[in-house]
Design an enzyme around this catalytic site. Structure first.
Site, PDB file in Angstrom:
ATOM      1  N   GLU A   1       6.454   1.650   6.824  1.00  0.00           N
ATOM      2  CA  GLU A   1       6.160   1.430   5.737  1.00  0.00           C
ATOM      3  C   GLU A   1       6.893   2.268   4.844  1.00  0.00           C
ATOM      4  O   GLU A   1       6.406   3.413   4.758  1.00  0.00           O
ATOM      5  CB  GLU A   1       5.360   1.239   4.166  1.00  0.00           C
ATOM      6  CG  GLU A   1       5.465   0.657   3.188  1.00  0.00           C
ATOM      7  CD  GLU A   1       4.637  -0.087   2.532  1.00  0.00           C
ATOM      8  OE1 GLU A   1       3.037   0.225   3.107  1.00  0.00           O
ATOM      9  OE2 GLU A   1       4.857   0.072   1.385  1.00  0.00           O
TER      10      GLU A   1
ATOM     11  N   LYS B   1      -5.554  -0.591  -0.760  1.00  0.00           N
ATOM     12  CA  LYS B   1      -3.849  -0.595   0.437  1.00  0.00           C
ATOM     13  C   LYS B   1      -3.642   0.185  -0.021  1.00  0.00           C
ATOM     14  O   LYS B   1      -3.399   0.423   1.403  1.00  0.00           O
ATOM     15  CB  LYS B   1      -3.236  -1.994  -0.318  1.00  0.00           C
ATOM     16  CG  LYS B   1      -1.909  -2.519   0.570  1.00  0.00           C
ATOM     17  CD  LYS B   1      -1.247  -1.610   0.047  1.00  0.00           C
ATOM     18  CE  LYS B   1      -0.015  -1.822   1.181  1.00  0.00           C
ATOM     19  NZ  LYS B   1       1.263  -1.382   1.223  1.00  0.00           N
TER      20      LYS B   1
ATOM     21  N   ASP C   1      -9.385   2.700  16.079  1.00  0.00           N
ATOM     22  CA  ASP C   1      -9.308   1.675  16.153  1.00  0.00           C
ATOM     23  C   ASP C   1      -9.244   1.273  14.384  1.00  0.00           C
ATOM     24  O   ASP C   1     -10.234   1.408  13.956  1.00  0.00           O
ATOM     25  CB  ASP C   1      -9.995   1.038  16.810  1.00  0.00           C
ATOM     26  CG  ASP C   1     -10.731  -0.583  16.106  1.00  0.00           C
ATOM     27  OD1 ASP C   1      -9.787  -1.110  15.514  1.00  0.00           O
ATOM     28  OD2 ASP C   1     -11.345  -1.089  16.993  1.00  0.00           O
TER      29      ASP C   1
ATOM     30  N   HIS D   1       9.604   4.249  -5.170  1.00  0.00           N
ATOM     31  CA  HIS D   1       9.303   4.009  -3.745  1.00  0.00           C
ATOM     32  C   HIS D   1      10.834   3.303  -3.478  1.00  0.00           C
ATOM     33  O   HIS D   1      10.917   3.385  -2.270  1.00  0.00           O
ATOM     34  CB  HIS D   1       8.540   2.454  -3.593  1.00  0.00           C
ATOM     35  CG  HIS D   1       7.464   1.503  -2.617  1.00  0.00           C
ATOM     36  ND1 HIS D   1       7.927   1.845  -1.987  1.00  0.00           N
ATOM     37  CD2 HIS D   1       7.832   0.538  -3.087  1.00  0.00           C
ATOM     38  CE1 HIS D   1       7.189   0.645  -0.559  1.00  0.00           C
ATOM     39  NE2 HIS D   1       7.944   0.261  -1.400  1.00  0.00           N
TER      40      HIS D   1
HETATM   41  P1  HMG Z   1       8.996  12.874  -6.278  1.00  0.00           P
HETATM   42  O1  HMG Z   1       8.521  13.096  -7.774  1.00  0.00           O
HETATM   43  O2  HMG Z   1      10.863  12.366  -6.628  1.00  0.00           O
HETATM   44  O3  HMG Z   1       9.243  13.826  -5.239  1.00  0.00           O
HETATM   45  O4  HMG Z   1       8.372  11.381  -5.749  1.00  0.00           O
HETATM   46  P2  HMG Z   1       9.627  15.119  -6.339  1.00  0.00           P
HETATM   47  O5  HMG Z   1      11.080  15.376  -5.035  1.00  0.00           O
HETATM   48  O6  HMG Z   1       9.410  16.069  -7.180  1.00  0.00           O
HETATM   49  O7  HMG Z   1       8.549  16.047  -4.166  1.00  0.00           O
HETATM   50  C1  HMG Z   1       8.130  16.999  -4.414  1.00  0.00           C
HETATM   51  C2  HMG Z   1       7.083  16.307  -3.032  1.00  0.00           C
HETATM   52  O8  HMG Z   1       6.894  14.953  -2.825  1.00  0.00           O
HETATM   53  C3  HMG Z   1       8.069  17.439  -1.514  1.00  0.00           C
HETATM   54  O9  HMG Z   1       7.291  18.528  -1.748  1.00  0.00           O
HETATM   55  C4  HMG Z   1       7.300  16.540  -0.621  1.00  0.00           C
HETATM   56  O10 HMG Z   1       6.591  17.013  -0.547  1.00  0.00           O
HETATM   57  C5  HMG Z   1       7.312  15.192  -1.773  1.00  0.00           C
HETATM   58  P3  HMG Z   1       8.914  19.702  -1.239  1.00  0.00           P
HETATM   59  O11 HMG Z   1       8.916  19.327   0.174  1.00  0.00           O
HETATM   60  O12 HMG Z   1       9.556  18.943  -1.971  1.00  0.00           O
HETATM   61  O13 HMG Z   1       8.269  20.873  -1.564  1.00  0.00           O
HETATM   62  N1  HMG Z   1       8.304  13.980  -1.183  1.00  0.00           N
HETATM   63  C6  HMG Z   1       9.168  13.835   0.444  1.00  0.00           C
HETATM   64  N2  HMG Z   1       8.011  13.994   1.627  1.00  0.00           N
HETATM   65  C7  HMG Z   1       8.967  13.721   2.624  1.00  0.00           C
HETATM   66  N3  HMG Z   1       9.982  12.551   1.818  1.00  0.00           N
HETATM   67  C8  HMG Z   1      10.700  12.492   0.666  1.00  0.00           C
HETATM   68  C9  HMG Z   1      10.053  13.349  -0.028  1.00  0.00           C
HETATM   69  N4  HMG Z   1      10.087  13.299  -1.213  1.00  0.00           N
HETATM   70  C10 HMG Z   1       9.552  14.086  -1.825  1.00  0.00           C
HETATM   71  N5  HMG Z   1      11.851  11.099   0.821  1.00  0.00           N
HETATM   72  C11 HMG Z   1       7.639   9.911  -3.987  1.00  0.00           C
HETATM   73  C12 HMG Z   1       8.994  10.350  -4.522  1.00  0.00           C
HETATM   74  C13 HMG Z   1       8.631   8.666  -3.372  1.00  0.00           C
HETATM   75  C14 HMG Z   1       6.714  10.284  -3.009  1.00  0.00           C
HETATM   76  C15 HMG Z   1       7.234   9.898  -5.284  1.00  0.00           C
HETATM   77  O14 HMG Z   1       7.795   8.560  -6.387  1.00  0.00           O
HETATM   78  C16 HMG Z   1       5.625   8.948  -5.068  1.00  0.00           C
HETATM   79  O15 HMG Z   1       4.840   9.442  -4.118  1.00  0.00           O
HETATM   80  N6  HMG Z   1       5.687   6.575  -5.111  1.00  0.00           N
HETATM   81  C17 HMG Z   1       4.045   6.368  -4.200  1.00  0.00           C
HETATM   82  C18 HMG Z   1       5.011   6.252  -3.521  1.00  0.00           C
HETATM   83  C19 HMG Z   1       4.167   4.918  -2.957  1.00  0.00           C
HETATM   84  O16 HMG Z   1       2.792   5.067  -3.360  1.00  0.00           O
HETATM   85  N7  HMG Z   1       4.856   4.295  -1.929  1.00  0.00           N
HETATM   86  C20 HMG Z   1       3.526   3.622  -1.222  1.00  0.00           C
HETATM   87  C21 HMG Z   1       4.207   2.206  -0.740  1.00  0.00           C
HETATM   88  S1  HMG Z   1       3.673   1.574  -2.320  1.00  0.00           S
HETATM   89  C22 HMG Z   1       1.768   1.054  -2.176  1.00  0.00           C
HETATM   90  O17 HMG Z   1       2.213  -0.362  -0.888  1.00  0.00           O
HETATM   91  C23 HMG Z   1       0.784   0.889  -2.369  1.00  0.00           C
HETATM   92  C24 HMG Z   1       0.773   0.967  -3.926  1.00  0.00           C
HETATM   93  O18 HMG Z   1       0.843  -0.634  -4.316  1.00  0.00           O
HETATM   94  C25 HMG Z   1      -0.360   1.489  -4.229  1.00  0.00           C
HETATM   95  C26 HMG Z   1      -1.304   0.918  -5.345  1.00  0.00           C
HETATM   96  O19 HMG Z   1      -0.677  -0.214  -6.193  1.00  0.00           O
HETATM   97  O20 HMG Z   1      -2.125   2.086  -5.649  1.00  0.00           O
HETATM   98  C27 HMG Z   1       1.626   1.796  -4.767  1.00  0.00           C
END
Ligand code: HMG
Length: 425
Positions: A79, A257, A273, A370
């Site tokens: 994902e 989740k 596991d 995301h």
């Molecule tokens: P951002 O705040 O735009 O990131 O996050 P940033 O550009 O300010 O960077 C801050 C740090 O985030 C970075 O530090 C990295 O550690 C990390 P740096 O390296 O710059 O010192 N980071 C990344 N690491 C790897 N690859 C990247 C990257 N971008 C930032 N491309 C982000 C952007 C997408 C991380 C943020 O918006 C986020 O955490 N969103 C949540 C995404 C998520 O939860 N995804 C899971 C799928 S959705 C789901 O299934 C779960 C859910 O339904 C659960 C729920 O409802 O509770 C959401």
């Protein structure tokens, strides 16, 4: 498909199975080549009816600080945005001192279930009078564990008429231990049968309440601020999201989740596991009869305090751990040496994952971060080649609305532009 090609499928070699599948499932040459290219002799030893290995991407969670040590943890997931979010949450917590993981003794539970019982209390008393003998029967079934100072250490009786569950509490040391516990539980079951009792079954329980792992963190809200909201505002909204997951089962399932996005990916990479961890987590989330969010967040003074407790019966030896070269390499990357350390780090990653998701949900919404990361897999799913992906995702990122049709249309447009460009040259 006819039925007879499946009969005795397991007796064929992996190569014969692939050939047969090609024929019976009308695989293209390309699809057949995928099966061929990804097949390994190790995989053939691990599962039944083997045809090939299924590959999943592995990335690294960086900057996870637990009990003062910084970890680099392999995560296996298909994902997009999961690893980015775990790193994001970890980094924000690290800026406030990192996670604290408790160190508690851990045991697994093996159930020996009796039925056809006349007097439950009398049976419970008899079992407790024979505790020493029962533990000896269990340990004699797995002497090497006892030699390592581990093994069956205690008993518990639970009465759920018409059943009585005799729970064996087994210290499995550094191992995953499921097979050992099953062996011990079956030995005790056989012994009880000999004493004249009716034993229905003997099996490990995946509700590992004797292997609970707690992690906590205290986040300085300054590290949660966005361009539109102050840190304290974000912290309050995260705490409200946490309250919601305690009372609304629909939200609780999604909250959990999100936590399991991180936990499963680390568990899978560690060779443990993950189905066992999933089952235990959700059963624990419903332990008071109401399914609730596993992680909680509260504003306490000038800090956002996060807490996660869940069963984490992982090991660093035994089962399929370190049997694959990948899992072996992952232990070199993580430098994890003990089951307790691994349990704490996995739980911390789950809490980091939850923080990142709640911060996104409580501020800009999940799609902003995301979906941008999802664009690469969207591009591939509409047929873009690896070379076309960067151009397509760049265009998609400039749009306010993106879906499959939009991606498909833009890909067609890019190809047309490329062809037109070639003709002009
Ligand atoms: P951002 O705040 O735009 O990131 O996050 P940033 O550009 O300010 O960077 C801050 C740090 O985030 C970075 O530090 C990295 O550690 C990390 P740096 O390296 O710059 O010192 N980071 C990344 N690491 C790897 N690859 C990247 C990257 N971008 C930032 N491309 C982000 C952007 C997408 C991380 C943020 O918006 C986020 O955490 N969103 C949540 C995404 C998520 O939860 N995804 C899971 C799928 S959705 C789901 O299934 C779960 C859910 O339904 C659960 C729920 O409802 O509770 C959401």
């Amino acid at each position: 498909m006819t039925k007879n090609w499946q009969h005795g499928f397991y007796k064929r070699s992996a190569q014969e199975r692939r050939n047969l599948v090609k024929q019976m499932c009308a695989l293209s040459d390309e699809q057949f080549a995928t099966l061929e290219n990804q097949a390994t002799s190790l995989g053939d030893q691990l599962v039944e009816n083997y045809v090939t290995d299924y590959h999943l991407p592995e990335g690294l969670l960086v900057g996870l600080v637990v009990n003062g040590r910084e970890y680099t943890m392999p995560m296996v997931t298909e994902e997009p945005s999961v690893i980015a979010a775990a790193s994001n949450g970890s980094q924000r917590v690290a800026q406030s001192g990192g996670f604290h993981a408790s160190a508690e003794p851990r045991s697994l539970v093996g159930q020996v279930v009796l039925t056809n019982i006349d007097d439950y209390d009398a049976l419970a008393t008899w079992l407790s009078e024979h505790e020493e003998t029962i533990l000896t029967v269990a340990n004699d079934a797995h002497p090497s564990m006892k030699r390592r100072g581990a093994g069956a250490k205690g008993l518990r009786v639970r009465i759920e008429p018409p059943f009585l569950s005799l729970d064996l509490l087994v210290d499995v040391s550094e191992a995953m231990g499921a097979n050992s516990v099953n062996t011990m539980a079956e030995a005790v079951g056989a012994w009880l049968r000999k004493q004249g009792y009716t034993v229905l079954t003997a099996i490990l329980s995946n509700l590992a309440t004797e292997s609970l792992q707690t992690v906590t963190c205290q986040v300085d809200p300054a590290h949660l601020a966005t361009s539109d909201m102050t840190g304290p505002q974000v912290a309050r909204r995260i705490a409200l999201m946490s309250d919601l997951a305690q009372v609304d089962v629909y939200r609780a399932a999604t909250h959990n989740k999100g936590i399991m996005n991180g936990i499963d990916a680390l568990v899978l990479a560690s060779g443990n596991d993950w189905r066992a961890i999933e089952a235990g987590a959700h059963a624990y989330a419903a332990r008071d009869g109401h399914y609730r969010g596993l992680a909680t967040w509260q504003v306490d003074g000038d800090r956002l305090v996060g807490r996660l407790t869940l069963p984490m019966p992982v090991g660093v030896v035994g089962g399929s751990i370190k049997t694959t070269p990948q899992s072996n390499t992952n232990y070199q990357i993580s430098q994890i040496k003990s089951a307790q350390e691994l349990a704490g780090v996995i739980a911390a990653a789950g809490l980091a994952q939850n923080l990142a998701a709640l911060r996104a949900l409580a501020t800009s919404g999940i799609q902003a971060g995301h979906m941008k990361l999802q664009y690469r897999s969207l591009a591939l799913s509409v047929g873009a080649t690896i070379a076309e992906v960067p151009r397509l995702t760049k265009r998609l990122a400039q749009l306010s609305h993106v879906d499959r049709q939009v991606a498909s249309d833009i890909l067609a447009q890019i190809r047309k532009e490329t062809n037109d460009g070639r003709r002009e040259n």
